[in-house]
Design an enzyme around this catalytic site. Structure first.
Site, short mmCIF file in Angstrom:
data_model
loop_
_atom_site.label_atom_id
_atom_site.label_comp_id
_atom_site.label_asym_id
_atom_site.label_seq_id
_atom_site.Cartn_x
_atom_site.Cartn_y
_atom_site.Cartn_z
N GLU A 118 0.86 -1.18 0.00
CA GLU A 118 0.00 0.00 0.00
C GLU A 118 0.89 1.23 0.00
O GLU A 118 2.10 1.14 0.23
CB GLU A 118 -0.96 -0.02 1.19
CG GLU A 118 -2.07 -1.04 1.01
CD GLU A 118 -3.11 -1.06 2.12
OE1 GLU A 118 -2.96 -0.32 3.11
OE2 GLU A 118 -4.07 -1.85 1.99
N HIS A 233 -9.29 9.77 2.56
CA HIS A 233 -8.81 8.74 1.64
C HIS A 233 -8.96 9.28 0.23
O HIS A 233 -10.00 9.81 -0.14
CB HIS A 233 -9.63 7.46 1.82
CG HIS A 233 -8.96 6.25 1.25
ND1 HIS A 233 -8.83 6.05 -0.11
CD2 HIS A 233 -8.38 5.18 1.85
CE1 HIS A 233 -8.20 4.91 -0.31
NE2 HIS A 233 -7.90 4.36 0.86
N ARG A 278 -0.87 9.28 1.83
CA ARG A 278 -2.30 9.55 1.61
C ARG A 278 -2.65 11.04 1.63
O ARG A 278 -3.50 11.49 0.86
CB ARG A 278 -3.06 8.84 2.71
CG ARG A 278 -4.39 8.34 2.28
CD ARG A 278 -4.96 7.44 3.33
NE ARG A 278 -4.76 6.05 3.00
CZ ARG A 278 -5.24 5.05 3.74
NH1 ARG A 278 -5.90 5.30 4.85
NH2 ARG A 278 -5.05 3.80 3.38
N HIS A 337 -11.89 9.54 6.15
CA HIS A 337 -11.64 8.10 6.31
C HIS A 337 -11.18 7.72 7.72
O HIS A 337 -11.54 6.66 8.21
CB HIS A 337 -10.57 7.69 5.29
CG HIS A 337 -10.29 6.22 5.26
ND1 HIS A 337 -11.25 5.29 4.94
CD2 HIS A 337 -9.15 5.52 5.52
CE1 HIS A 337 -10.71 4.07 5.00
NE2 HIS A 337 -9.45 4.19 5.36
N ARG A 372 -1.65 9.08 9.02
CA ARG A 372 -1.47 7.65 9.31
C ARG A 372 -0.97 6.89 8.09
O ARG A 372 -1.46 7.07 6.97
CB ARG A 372 -2.82 7.07 9.73
CG ARG A 372 -2.83 5.59 9.99
CD ARG A 372 -4.22 5.15 10.39
NE ARG A 372 -5.16 5.36 9.31
CZ ARG A 372 -5.61 4.42 8.49
NH1 ARG A 372 -5.19 3.17 8.65
NH2 ARG A 372 -6.47 4.70 7.56
C1 SIN Z 1 -7.36 1.04 2.14
O1 SIN Z 1 -7.53 -0.17 1.97
O2 SIN Z 1 -7.04 1.83 1.27
C2 SIN Z 1 -7.59 1.55 3.51
C3 SIN Z 1 -6.64 0.95 4.44
C4 SIN Z 1 -6.49 1.84 5.62
O3 SIN Z 1 -7.24 2.81 5.76
O4 SIN Z 1 -5.55 1.63 6.37
#
Ligand code: SIN
Length: 513
Positions: A118, A233, A278, A337, A372
Site C-alpha cells: 500500500e 482517503h 495519503r 476516512h 497515518r
Molecule cells: C485502504 O484499503 O485503502 C484503507 C486501508 C487503511 O485505511 O488503512
C-alpha cells in the site's frame, strides 16, 4: 436489556463492539467484563467495513525498523517515535494471535501470509483476509470468540451517553436502551468507540460513527491530542451513495493508475505518484477536481481481469454503480476516512481521567502523527488492546454505588456535518475555522440533540485554528508551510469552549497562541 444491571456492578466496562473493543474483552478473559454495544455486534461499525489489512514486518526483506521509518515519514514529524517503535515491534506477534482466534488470513500455497503493498510502504507488508474483506473476516472470528467466552457479557442496543466522574475518577456509565436510561456502576471503563466519519457529508465510514467516545471523554474532562489531524482517503467511489464505498489503496498497490477525463496521468509531478502518502495524494486529487477535472482510477490493465478475484467487495460496490473495473474507469474523489487525533493516552491506553482507558481510533497513542500510514490502525488496535487489558487487569476494581439513571438526548449530528465538511476538509483556512467555531459554540453549549457532536466538532475546529502551519493531513492556505518545531497538540473541551467564546470578542484568537 432484561438482566438486572446491578448484577454487573463493579465489572470493567468496554464501550464499543469493533475490533478494539472485542480484542480488549478477549485479552481480559477470564476477568469478568461487560461490553456495551450501540448496535448488534458487527452491524454499523467501521471495523466490519475495513478493506485494507494489518501492516506488520513479516517479509524476509523487512523488519520493524523499516516499518517504523515508513510510519515516521508518513507521520510528517509528529509521531511519538518510542510509542510507534513499541507498537510496530509487537505487530507480527499480535497478528499471529488474531490468526489464533480463527481469522482466515490470505496465505500462499506454502502457508505463509500473502503480503500486499500500500502507499508509502517501502515493503510488501499488508496482510488481508478474503482479499478486501479483512475487517468482516476479523469481526466474524472475534464475535464468535467473544460469544463463546463466558466471562464476557455483551449488552447490545445500549448507547453510552455520559461517564459518571467524581474527583477526576470514573464511577460508571449512564446509557440509554429500549427500556429507558440505565446506570452501570464501574471504576474501570474502556472507550473503544471508533471515529468521527458520521460528522462529515463525504465519508467511507458508517454514519453512526459520530465521535460518541470523544464526546463521552470530553464531558468527563479528558485531555485530547492532535484532534486537528483527519485523514481523507484519496479514492472513494464517486457517486450518489452516502456513506461512500472505499476503493482500497491496495488496488493502486496492484498497479491501478489515476487519470483524469482526458486520459492524462496528472500525478506526474507528485513524488511517489499513485503510491505517495495519503495526505499528499488526497490533496493532489482534490486540487485536480477543484480545477474542474474528473478523476478516475484505471484498473483495466492492472489488476485487470483479476480485479473481482482480488477485490470482491469493491467489485460488488462498482457493480452496484454499473461499473466493471476490468473494463470501465472507476470515478473517485477523496472522502473522510480516519481520525489520527483522539483521547490522549499513555503507553497502556490510560487517559487523563482515572479509571478511563481508550483503545483504537478513539485514542491518540502518537503512532500516526500527522498522517497515518495505511493499514497501521487495525494493527494498532490489536496490539494496544492487549496493553489496555493488562493495565485494566492490574488496576484494583473497587465497588461503586448505584446511581439514579439520567436522561440525555440521543445524538443527532446532522447540522454539525455541514460545518465540519465546509471548514475541516482537505484544505482549510483561518476564516473558515473561525466561522465553524462560532457556529458550533451555541450548539455545543445547548441541550440540543446535536450538542455532543457540536462539542466534538468545536474541539477539532479550535485545535485546527491554533495549529498555524501545514503538516500532514492538516493543510492551511493561510499557513502553507511547516512550523520549525513539530509539536503535538493538546486540548480539553473546557479550553475549546473558552477559546471559542473569546473568538466572539476578538477576531485574533490565533494571535493568542
Ligand atoms: C485502504 O484499503 O485503502 C484503507 C486501508 C487503511 O485505511 O488503512
Amino acid at each position: 436489556m432484561s438482566a438486572d444491571v446491578r448484577s454487573f456492578f463493579g465489572r470493567p466496562i468496554i464501550i464499543g463492539g469493533g475490533i478494539a473493543g472485542l480484542m480488549t474483552a478477549l485479552q481480559l478473559a477470564p476477568e469478568p467484563v461487560l461490553l456495551l454495544s450501540r448496535t448488534l455486534l458487527g452491524a454499523d461499525n467501521s471495523s466490519t467495513w475495513a478493506q485494507g489489512g494489518l501492516a506488520a514486518s513479516f517479509g524476509e526483506d523487512d523488519d520493524p525498523a523499516l516499518h517504523l521509518a515508513d510510519t515516521l515519514a508518513a507521520g510528517d514529524g509528529l509521531c511519538d517515535t518510542d510509542v510507534a517503535s513499541r507498537i510496530l515491534q509487537a505487530a507480527p506477534k499480535a497478528i499471529e494471535g488474531l490468526a489464533g482466534f480463527g481469522v482466515p488470513f490470505d496465505r500462499t500455497s506454502k502457508g505463509s501470509l500473502c503480503l500486499g503493498l500500500e502507499a508509502a510502504h517501502s515493503r510488501r507488508r499488508i496482510v488481508h483476509a478474503h482479499g478486501d474483506g479483512t475487517g468482516r473476516e476479523i469481526m466474524r472470528a472475534l464475535i464468535a470468540a467473544v460469544r463463546s467466552t463466558p466471562s464476557i457479557v455483551v449488552v447490545e442496543g445500549v448507547e453510552a451517553r455520559r461517564l459518571a466522574v467524581r474527583e477526576n475518577a470514573i464511577r460508571g456509565v449512564w446509557a440509554s436502551c429500549s427500556i429507558g436510561p440505565v446506570f452501570f456502576g464501574s471504576r474501570q471503563v474502556v472507550l473503544a468507540t471508533g471515529g468521527i466519519g458520521g460528522l462529515f457529508l463525504d465519508t467511507t465510514n458508517p454514519s453512526g460513527s459520530c465521535g460518541q467516545g470523544l464526546a463521552l471523554a470530553a464531558r468527563a474532562g479528558a485531555v485530547f491530542a492532535d484532534l486537528e489531524f483527519i485523514q481523507f482517503h484519496p479514492t472513494a467511489l464517486d457517486g450518489p451513495e452516502r456513506p461512500m464505498a472505499l476503493v482500497s489503496e491496495a488496488v493502486r498497490g496492484e498497479g491501478a493508475a489515476l487519470i483524469d477525463e482526458t486520459g492524462q496521468a496528472f500525478l506526474q509531478s507528485v513524488p511517489g505518484a499513485e503510491l505517495a502518502p495519503r495526505d499528499v495524494l488526497a490533496r493532489a486529487v482534490w486540487n485536480h477536481l477543484a480545477n474542474g477535472h474528473r478523476v478516475f482510477l484505471d484498473a483495466r490493465q492492472r489488476p485487470g481481469p483479476e480485479f473481482a478475484r482480488h477485490f470482491p467487495t469493491i467489485a460488488s460496490a462498482c457493480r452496484g454503480a454499473g461499473i466493471n473495473p476490468a473494463r470501465d474507469l472507476i470515478p473517485i474523489r477523496p472522502a473522510q476516512h480516519y481520525h489520527m487525533g483522539g483521547v490522549a493516552v499513555d503507553g497502556s491506553g490510560r487517559t487523563s481521567v482515572k479509571g478511563l482507558w481508550a483503545c483504537g481510533e478513539v485514542a491518540s497513542t502518537g503512532l500516526h502523527g500527522a498522517n497515518r500510514l495505511a493499514s497501521n490502525s487495525l494493527t494498532e488496535a490489536v496490539v494496544c488492546a492487549r496493553w489496555v487489558a493488562e493495565s485494566v487487569a492490574g488496576t484494583p476494581a473497587r465497588r461503586t454505588r448505584p446511581a439514579v439513571a439520567d436522561v440525555y438526548p440521543s445524538p443527532a449530528p446532522i447540522p454539525v456535518r455541514v460545518f465540519l465538511s465546509r471548514a475541516l476538509g482537505i484544505v482549510r483556512d483561518g476564516e473558515g475555522l473561525k466561522a465553524a467555531a462560532r457556529a458550533l459554540l451555541p450548539l455545543a453549549e445547548s441541550k440540543d440533540a446535536a450538542s455532543d457532536a457540536a462539542a466534538v466538532g468545536l474541539m477539532i475546529a479550535v485545535a485546527a485554528l491554533l495549529r498555524q502551519e501545514s503538516r500532514g493531513a492538516h493543510y492551511r492556505t493561510d499557513f502553507p508551510h511547516h512550523a520549525t518545531v513539530a509539536r503535538r497538540s493538546e486540548i480539553t473541551l473546557e479550553a475549546a469552549l473558552a477559546a471559542a467564546r473569546e473568538l466572539g470578542h476578538s477576531p485574533s484568537l490565533e494571535g493568542a497562541k
